[in-house]
Structure formats: C-alpha cells, structure tokens
Design a protein around this motif. Structure first.
Motif, short mmCIF file in Angstrom:
data_model
loop_
_atom_site.label_atom_id
_atom_site.label_comp_id
_atom_site.label_asym_id
_atom_site.label_seq_id
_atom_site.Cartn_x
_atom_site.Cartn_y
_atom_site.Cartn_z
N ARG A 125 0.66 -1.16 -0.03
CA ARG A 125 0.00 0.05 -0.15
C ARG A 125 0.81 1.24 -0.03
NH1 ARG A 125 -5.52 -0.76 1.43
NH2 ARG A 125 -5.61 1.26 0.71
N VAL A 126 1.98 1.38 0.65
CA VAL A 126 2.74 2.58 0.76
C VAL A 126 3.35 2.81 -0.36
CG1 VAL A 126 4.72 3.65 2.16
CG2 VAL A 126 3.04 2.17 3.39
N HIS A 127 4.17 1.38 -1.18
CA HIS A 127 4.80 1.35 -2.26
C HIS A 127 3.86 2.04 -3.25
CE1 HIS A 127 7.46 0.53 -5.41
NE2 HIS A 127 6.99 -0.61 -5.77
N GLU A 128 2.76 1.39 -3.55
CA GLU A 128 1.64 2.20 -4.49
C GLU A 128 1.66 3.39 -4.31
OE1 GLU A 128 -2.92 1.56 -5.43
OE2 GLU A 128 -2.00 0.04 -4.41
N GLY A 129 1.40 4.07 -3.16
CA GLY A 129 1.11 5.48 -3.07
C GLY A 129 2.44 6.36 -3.44
N ALA A 130 3.62 5.71 -3.13
CA ALA A 130 4.92 6.44 -3.50
C ALA A 130 5.14 6.41 -5.24
CB ALA A 130 6.03 5.90 -3.02
N ALA A 131 4.79 5.51 -5.66
CA ALA A 131 4.79 5.33 -7.27
C ALA A 131 3.80 6.21 -7.78
CB ALA A 131 4.52 3.95 -7.55
N ARG A 132 2.66 6.33 -7.29
CA ARG A 132 1.46 7.29 -7.60
C ARG A 132 1.97 8.80 -7.74
NH1 ARG A 132 -2.07 5.40 -4.88
NH2 ARG A 132 -2.24 7.17 -3.22
N ILE A 133 2.51 9.26 -6.56
CA ILE A 133 2.81 10.43 -6.50
C ILE A 133 4.20 10.64 -7.49
CG2 ILE A 133 4.25 12.13 -4.90
CD1 ILE A 133 2.64 10.47 -2.66
N GLN A 134 4.97 9.64 -7.61
CA GLN A 134 5.97 10.18 -8.37
C GLN A 134 5.58 10.21 -9.89
OE1 GLN A 134 9.48 10.95 -7.65
NE2 GLN A 134 9.43 11.64 -9.68
N ARG A 179 12.38 4.37 -0.12
CA ARG A 179 11.30 4.89 -1.06
C ARG A 179 11.69 5.43 -2.53
NH1 ARG A 179 7.00 10.04 -0.21
NH2 ARG A 179 6.43 10.29 -2.46
N GLY A 180 12.75 5.77 -2.66
CA GLY A 180 13.45 6.40 -3.70
C GLY A 180 13.76 5.07 -4.50
N VAL A 181 14.50 4.27 -4.03
CA VAL A 181 15.22 3.16 -4.70
C VAL A 181 14.02 2.05 -5.20
CG1 VAL A 181 15.71 1.52 -2.85
CG2 VAL A 181 17.05 1.65 -4.80
N ARG A 182 12.96 1.81 -4.23
CA ARG A 182 11.90 1.06 -4.77
C ARG A 182 11.06 1.81 -5.90
NH1 ARG A 182 8.36 0.06 0.17
NH2 ARG A 182 7.57 -1.78 -1.05
N VAL A 183 10.77 2.85 -6.02
CA VAL A 183 10.11 3.48 -6.93
C VAL A 183 10.87 3.42 -8.24
CG1 VAL A 183 9.13 5.71 -8.00
CG2 VAL A 183 8.83 5.14 -5.44
N VAL A 184 12.02 3.83 -8.40
CA VAL A 184 13.04 3.62 -9.39
C VAL A 184 12.80 2.39 -10.01
CG1 VAL A 184 15.39 3.90 -10.47
CG2 VAL A 184 14.31 5.68 -8.91
N ALA A 185 13.10 1.18 -8.98
CA ALA A 185 12.93 -0.04 -9.56
C ALA A 185 11.86 -0.67 -10.06
CB ALA A 185 13.46 -0.98 -8.20
N ALA A 186 10.79 -0.13 -9.66
CA ALA A 186 9.41 -0.30 -10.21
C ALA A 186 9.22 0.17 -11.46
CB ALA A 186 8.31 -0.10 -9.16
N ALA A 187 9.51 1.32 -11.71
CA ALA A 187 9.51 2.21 -12.87
C ALA A 187 10.47 1.51 -13.95
CB ALA A 187 9.93 3.77 -12.63
N LEU A 188 11.65 1.26 -13.53
CA LEU A 188 12.50 0.54 -14.54
C LEU A 188 12.08 -0.67 -15.10
CD1 LEU A 188 16.13 1.76 -13.19
CD2 LEU A 188 14.60 2.69 -15.09
N ALA A 189 11.54 -1.44 -14.17
CA ALA A 189 10.99 -2.91 -14.51
C ALA A 189 9.85 -2.87 -15.61
CB ALA A 189 10.51 -3.45 -13.28
N ASP A 190 9.10 -1.62 -15.27
CA ASP A 190 7.75 -1.37 -16.16
C ASP A 190 8.34 -1.06 -17.49
OD1 ASP A 190 5.10 -1.05 -16.79
OD2 ASP A 190 5.53 0.84 -16.83
N ALA A 191 9.50 -0.40 -17.50
CA ALA A 191 10.10 0.12 -18.55
C ALA A 191 10.79 -0.81 -19.64
CB ALA A 191 10.98 1.42 -18.34
N GLY A 192 10.90 -2.06 -19.00
CA GLY A 192 11.68 -3.04 -19.65
C GLY A 192 12.94 -3.51 -19.15
#
Length: 687
Positions: free
Chosen positions: A408-417, A570-583
C-alpha cells in the motif's frame, strides 16, 4: 479530485454537508477532543518550537542546541547518526562513512553528557528520535542526567520507541519484530515507574507518509501500531489509563492543506475512541498529544527557495490542526544537510507564526467550517474502515509480514512520482512554471573520517579507564534478562551503561540472544504501470528500451544499491518499479552493506548498469569505494547515482568515475534515456 488528496473534494460545501456529522457541538479540552486537547489551546500557551537537529559529534551538536534555545526554541529534538540508530559504536569497521553525517554520533554516557552540557534537563524538554537502539541510548541519557544531578523523575520529553514503523518504512531496526516489541514494552514499563514527566513512546506516522502513504493510510497505520502496543501492555497487566498516558504521536504535514487539518482533528477523535475501548477513563489517557513536522518529501531541489513557502503553509496546517509541538524543515534539505542560515529561517518561520500573525488568538478557528468538519468526519470514517481491514488480517504485525502494508505504501509513492513526472501533480519550478535557475545553498558538510577518528579515540580512552569485570558482568546480566524473559531490559541496560559499556557493546550482548534481522527490499512494477498508463513520455521511454533490447538481443540489466546504514528505501523502490515497467531487468540489493559487499553482490548479477540511491550524506566516501571495489572485479558496468547530492560534490563523483547523476526531481523517463546512453559507454554526456 485534487491529486494531492486521499479523499475526493467538491468545489462547494454547504450546511447540507454537515448533516450527520458528529461532535459539532464539541468544546476544546473535552471528549473526544476534536477541537484540541486543552480548553485554551494556544491562547494561553503556543505550541512548542522543537527543531530536529544533530550532526557530527556531541560537542558540535551541543553548541547548536544551546544557540537554538537562546534563539527561541522551547524544546530539543535529537537527530542521531545512522550507526547509533543501528546499535554500532563509531569505531566499528563497517560504518565509518556514516559516523556523524546524518545526525550526532553517540557511543557512551560521556558522549551524552557532552551533548547536553549546560542544558538544564530538569526544565528543557528533550525528544529523542530513537527506536532500534532505544535501550542503550535512553540508558545513556538517564545516567548522564543523574550524574549531572538530575534524577530520572525530573526528566521531561519523549523517546520515539516506535519499532513497528521501522519494519513498515524506515528500516532502522536491529532485531526481529517479536524481540523488538519486548524491548519497546520494557521501555514503557520502566518509564511508567520511574519517569512521570516523560513519554515512553511517540507513535510515528511521519515516516509512513514520507514513504508514500496518503493521510488516511498514515493515520490508520499509526493508530494500528499504537493499538498493538497498548494491547501488549494491557495484556501484561498494565492499567489501560497508565498505558495510554505514556503515548504521544508524531505526524507529517504535507501539501494537502485542508486534508492535513482534518487529519489531525480526526486523529484526536479516533484515539479517544480507541483509548476508551481499551478501558481508559482518565482524560489524559484519551487525549492525543502530537508533534508534527513539515514534509521532507515535498521539498524540491530545483527552485529550492520555493520550499520556504511550502514549509510555511504546511506549518500553518499543523497549527490549525492543533499540534502540541512543531518542527519546520529547512528550505535547502533537498540539496544537502541543512545550512545554519536555512535552519535559523525555519525556526524563525514558527516565531513569525506565533508572534506576528494572530494564529494563537483563537482556539480551533476552523470549527464549524462546512468543508473542514465534513472532511474531518469522512477522514475518521475512512480510517475506521482501514483499521477494520488491518484487524481482519490478524492485526498490524500480520499485515506487515504479509506484505500488505509495504504494497500500500509503495503504491502511494509510485503514484505520487508518476503524477509529478507527468505534470498531473503540479510542482512549481519543477514541472510547472520552470525558470532556468541554479540553486545554491550553504552546504553543511560533515567530515565523517574526522568524526570517526575522534569517536574511536574517545572509545579507546573509555575502555582503558573502566572496570572491565564490572562491564562484563553487566553485559552478561543484560543478555540473561533478554534470554530468560525475566527482569526489565532498560533497567539492565542502565546498569551496563553506568558501568561504562557502550552502545555497540549493549547491542552485541543482545545479539547473543537475538541475531540481527534483515528483510529484502522489494518493488512491484505494477505500482508504477498503473500510475503512468497511457502517458506519451513514458511510452516513448519504454519504446527506447525495446529498441535497445532488439539491437542487443537481450534485456538491459540494472542493479540498484543502498550503501552503508541508510535504510530510506522509498526512492530506490520507486525507481526499481519504474525501470521494471520500462523493460529493464531490475534487482535491489540488500540493505546495510559495505561498498565491498555491495560490489560482490552486484558482480554476481552481471549488470549493465549499477545504480546507487543516496540520501544520508555519505556519498563521497561510499560511492568511490564501491567503484574501486567494482574495478577490482571483471565487471565493467557504469555506476550512476541518484538522490541528494550537493552540487559541489557532483564534479568529485564524476572525476572518480560516476557516469551520471540524478537529482530528486529528475523524471523517470529522463532517467531511462540516460541509463540507455551510459550502457553504450557514452559516459561523458552531462547528467
């Protein structure tokens, strides 16, 4: 719906919105304390100005504290360095780069005595943000005060002692959840018996919001944690009134102005209800007393002086919400450790609010507001619903262990970014109304090597001048109290610190019974994908990764690292999620590792790029050491750095081989394009 909010808003509110809203006739100082815990609130006594600070060694911080008190601060809030949080002495081989950098280094009673030299501890309230190593740190404070002629019963203030939120978001834990809860409750029981003017717990929602939670989730998790502590204490035979009186609360106040005012008012109502449900009847047990801090996550590195306005508005929301004490962040904290002038301005901001604006003239000026009263009631209802969800999972510890809280917290951080990167979430000077401008600040550097050397020398002298048999016996007794479950851990730690054991030695004694605990850092690409779906800039970034993959015949691989004792993820998890989505093929390394250990782990993954997330100020030591360790292997992957790095340090990192640097305001689509370029060894392009 405003993108900053957790609950929908509408443009016009009327009397109709107050239908069914409870407590509209409530008075301040009366149950359920909606309008404030005191009848007169700030009209007779303003909130306490309590600035969170600490750096280098005890002598440096002591000077800062005394100056702050002379300049109008009414209480002190101690920031400890990361090795102290994690229970290490400053001469430990693995933590040298972090000593004194993100807070003050405390190893012994002597350090604590120097920290508060000249401060009247029987009159000045002291707050200590400490949970992981709460036993030796609080013990050192008590012994230092006693040896200065101030009894434990005279001490005023708060120790955070909120270990559950460490497992949720902040990660400065030492032991596993169950022994950590034993430590936390033993601290409460000791303080109840010996320190009548001291709060044994400050339940923190601040770090939960900073990690990405909205106001409803922050408040629900905070109250769930508080409820778990009270349940444990009451189950052990502690009277409910006494247990609840020991607790205070700590909240973040971010950019959702109306929502934050409503959140703080709702918090008091909900806590009054919860305390009563546990059997509390004393008004003091049902009064939620809080400290607030303006949000660090809303500060920007670009156009950084805009942060002065952001912090002022957030501070006003805390005041309108009825906080008992307040810390205002310095405007330059997204650039570096705060400079002295910026910290002074942050404190003066509160003095202006208290003395120049009339904010203290009226109790709860938002009472009866169509918007605020309706939003307060809806916030309370939403939090009750979320508390029910947590209870249905078996309680808050089960919700942590299942990964529900983390998700839940990770989802919020990703949404904000994602909303910030796309421009949906306006950030003036970053994604709206940009003006070319190089922000400079009065960077406050700490020479960690020098502080490490000074502290190591002090530890050598301490160990040479103490009674080794007395120390050994006290540490053995501490380990036995932990092993047997009989006796109080804080009482045993006080005896050990009085014998001149150190913070690290007390922790090591407990490690004989409870090994250090660690948990993996995880990221979910779905959290980012849902937030950035159908965004043109992001789709273009994903297309670029797909092109790279077609040309190379494989997926680009990146490993992301945190170095040293910095557990803010927070930052490293959001970046990791985004880069995984990018491929990208993405993996996050373990927390609390040395550069050598990180290099060994990264090498085994054969990455195309090595990314380092840094927030704690030790980058000039840790990043070059990582690069040197990687050079000693067969891996020739470029190293990139993201996070808070003062502009003055950029050239030094680049000279040592850093291929690119990303500030905290860098959009993820820009990061993707730069990462693809450095994998082609185009490392001379500007970051």
């Amino acid at each position: 719906m405003n993108d900053t909010t957790s609950l929908p808003r509408k443009p016009l509110y009327s009397a109709a919105d107050l239908e069914g809203v409870p407590w509209l006739d409530a008075r301040p100082g009366e149950y359920p304390y909606l309008r404030g815990v005191h009848a007169t609130m700030y009209t007779e006594r303003p909130w306490t100005i309590r600035q969170y600070s600490g750096r280098a060694d005890a002598g440096v911080s002591n000077l800062a504290y005394r100056r702050a008190l002379e300049a109008g601060a009414m209480g002190l809030s101690v920031a400890f360095d990361l090795p102290t949080h994690r229970g290490y002495d400053s001469d430990h081989a693995d933590i040298a780069a972090d000593v004194g950098v993100a807070g003050v280094a405390i190893d012994s009673v002597e350090d604590m005595a120097r920290l508060f030299e000249g401060v009247p501890l029987d009159r000045v309230s002291v707050s200590m943000t400490m949970s992981g190593a709460v036993l030796p740190v609080l013990a050192a404070y008590i012994v230092a005060a006693q040896e200065a002629g101030v009894s434990a019963a005279q001490l005023r203030g708060t120790v955070q002692n909120d270990i559950l939120k460490e497992f949720m978001v902040r990660n400065t834990y030492i032991f596993a959840p169950e022994p950590s809860m034993r430590i936390a409750t033993d601290v409460v029981r000791y303080v109840m018996e010996h320190m009548p003017h001291f709060n044994a717990m400050s339940i923190s929602g601040y770090h939960i919001q900073e990690a990405g939670a909205d106001g409803v989730l922050e408040l629900a998790l905070t109250l769930a944690n508080a409820s778990e502590y009270v349940r444990r204490l009451v189950g052990a035979g502690v009277d409910a009134d006494r247990a609840c009186r020991q607790l205070s609360f700590f909240f973040a106040v971010g950019r959702d102005f109306y929502g934050e005012v409503a959140k703080l008012r709702a918090a008091r109502v909900l806590w009054a209800e919860l305390a009563r449900s546990f059997g509390a009847r004393d008004p003091r047990a049902m009064q939620l007393r809080m400290h607030c801090q303006t949000a660090g996550s809303t500060l920007t590195a670009r156009r950084a002086q805009n942060n002065i306005v952001r912090t002022t508005v957030e501070a006003m929301a805390a005041v309108f919400g009825g906080t008992q004490s307040l810390h205002t962040n310095a405007w330059d904290e997204a650039l570096s450790l705060p400079g002295e002038d910026a910290a002074t301005l942050a404190r003066d901001t509160q003095l202006i609010l208290q003395h120049e604006t009339g904010l203290c003239d009226v109790v709860d000026p938002w009472a009866g507001s169509y918007l605020i009263e309706a939003l307060t009631a809806r916030t309370a209802d939403a939090v009750r619903e979320m508390l029910a969800q947590i209870a249905a999972q078996g309680g808050v510890i089960a919700a942590v262990e299942s990964g529900w809280v983390e998700a839940r917290v990770h989802e919020g951080a990703a949404r904000i970014q994602a909303q910030t990167d796309s421009g949906e979430r306006a950030v003036i000077g970053v994604n709206r109304f940009q003006v070319p401008h190089d922000d400079e600040s009065e960077s406050l550097d700490v020479d960690a090597r020098r502080i490490h050397s000074l502290q190591a020398d002090r530890l050598r002298r301490l160990r040479a001048n103490r009674d080794p048999q007395r120390v050994r016996a006290a540490l053995e007794r501490l380990a036995e109290v932990a092993r047997s479950g009989e006796g109080n851990l804080l009482a045993a730690t006080i005896d050990a610190m009085r014998a001149r054991a150190t913070v690290g030695e007390c922790t090591s004694a407990l490690e004989q019974v409870w090994p250090r605990w660690s948990a993996p850092v995880r990221a979910d690409r779905r959290a980012w994908a849902q937030a950035r779906a159908s965004d043109a800039a992001w789709e273009a970034a994903k297309d670029a990764v797909a092109k790279w993959r077609r040309s190379r015949g494989r997926t680009p691989r990146i490993v992301l690292l945190k170095l040293g004792q910095d557990g803010h993820d927070r930052g490293v998890r959001v970046v990791a999620a985004a880069l995984a989505d990018a491929g990208f093929e993405t993996e996050i390394g373990p927390l609390f590792v040395t550069p050598g250990q990180a290099a060994q782990w990264a090498t085994s993954r054969s990455p195309d790029v090595v990314g380092v997330s840094t927030l704690a100020g030790a980058h000039l030591s840790l990043v070059p050491a990582l690069i040197d360790a990687l050079r000693a292997t067969d891996i020739d992957a470029p190293v990139v750095v993201g996070g808070i790095v003062p502009r003055a340090d950029h050239a030094r990192l680049m000279a040592h081989g850093v291929a690119a640097q990303f500030g905290p305001d860098t959009p993820l689509d820009s990061i993707v394009r730069k990462l693809l370029s450095v994998t082609r060894h185009e490392t001379n392009a500007p970051a």
